[in-house]
Design an enzyme around this catalytic site. Structure first.
Site, PDB file in Angstrom:
ATOM      1  N   THR A   1     115.161  30.637  63.514  1.00  0.00           N
ATOM      2  CA  THR A   1     113.791  30.995  63.159  1.00  0.00           C
ATOM      3  C   THR A   1     113.305  30.028  62.091  1.00  0.00           C
ATOM      4  OG1 THR A   1     114.520  32.493  61.402  1.00  0.00           O
ATOM      5  CG2 THR A   1     114.213  33.455  63.589  1.00  0.00           C
TER       6      THR A   1
ATOM      7  N   TYR B   1     117.264  36.644  48.341  1.00  0.00           N
ATOM      8  CA  TYR B   1     117.214  37.183  49.703  1.00  0.00           C
ATOM      9  C   TYR B   1     118.380  38.139  49.943  1.00  0.00           C
ATOM     10  CZ  TYR B   1     117.218  37.487  54.775  1.00  0.00           C
ATOM     11  OH  TYR B   1     117.211  37.966  56.068  1.00  0.00           O
TER      12      TYR B   1
END
Length: 284
Positions: free
Chosen positions: A242, A206
């Site tokens: 999130t 990521y």
């Protein structure tokens, strides 16, 4: 005289930061710098998502809070699919000719400490290659006098995470997309070969994908520098609650939408090719 309407696209907008970006764009459009300087009286936002049912559900929610000057529509988009990306671009060109704002938010991240070739491929596909495809497909459609292209990146992808000064310099100095492509290809190859640590990479697919996004953004800004009104920037929304970041993150999705929308609507003094976070422009 016909009223002028601006067009914005937000990717990955059925939930989380993407949905909050759509809501904040709608709430802040009237009276914004972009509205005033373009003379636009209305905004059309395309909320895009891979899952149509979730996208349409989100659409109903955001429409309930949008002011009369803002219309919101749904369009399917899978950034892992070149066909889907170009179908959206074709649709926008046929409907509007040009667009004014593109916010590339769609991304993935895996949970847990696992790090291998499969995770790298899974992560880079949407985060870097899908974002790149979106940028290349839509740059010709962005209004050259005031268009805004915003790529959602991350402070997780700051170059200080690399142990190789040479790699960091190559990211920082990249001025063409193929240079960034080469770095992403090297990362994939080094992970596959098991040599990523000795080569100076950081062990996160990521984080490295977001290094690629920021470098891509800078390269595209350099590529479009002759279009003085077109601003191409990257932004970190912060650590936000999130599904991707988890419940321990300190910021709400509404707070995470602030920086991307600022780059879309506010006066940023013509800055292009920059990386922004909560403190403003950041020396990446």
């Amino acid at each position: 005289m016909a009223e002028k309407e601006l067009v914005a696209i937000v990717t990955g907008a059925n939930k989380g930061i993407g949905k909050a970006i759509v809501e904040r764009l709608a709430a802040r459009f009237e009276g914004s710098y972009l509205a005033q300087t373009t003379g636009a009286s209305s905004l059309l936002i395309y909320l895009t998502a891979r899952d149509e049912s979730r996208g349409l559900a989100a659409l109903q929610e955001v429409r309930n809070t949008a002011p009369a000057s803002v219309k919101i529509e749904f369009h399917p988009l899978d950034i892992n699919s070149t066909e889907s990306i170009h179908a959206l671009a074709k649709s926008m060109k046929e409907r509007h000719g040009q667009i004014d704002v593109l916010i590339n938010n769609a991304a993935v991240a895996t949970k847990g400490p696992a790090f291998d070739e499969q995770i790298v491929e899974f992560t880079l596909a949407p985060n870097y290659y899908g974002t790149k495809e979106m940028c290349l497909a839509f740059l010709p459609l962005l209004n050259p006098t005031h268009g805004r292209l915003i790529n959602v990146s991350s402070m997780g992808g700051v170059l200080s995470r690399l142990s190789s000064p040479d790699l960091a310099a190559r990211f920082r100095n990249a001025r063409a997309v193929p240079e960034v492509d080469a770095l992403m290809a090297e990362f994939r190859a080094d992970v596959k070969a098991g040599t990523w640590k000795e080569k100076g990479w950081y062990g996160s697919a990521y984080a490295t994908s977001k290094m690629g996004v920021t470098a891509l953004t800078r390269a595209l800004a350099h590529q479009t520098r002759d279009k003085n009104g077109l601003l191409v920037n990257a932004v970190c929304p912060g650590w936000v609650k999130t599904d991707m970041a988890g419940p321990s993150a300190p910021k709400t999705v509404e707070e995470g939408a602030v920086n991307p929308v600022m780059l879309a609507l506010d006066d940023i003094k013509g800055k292009s090719g920059t990386f922004w976070n909560d403190s403003g422009e950041y020396e990446w």
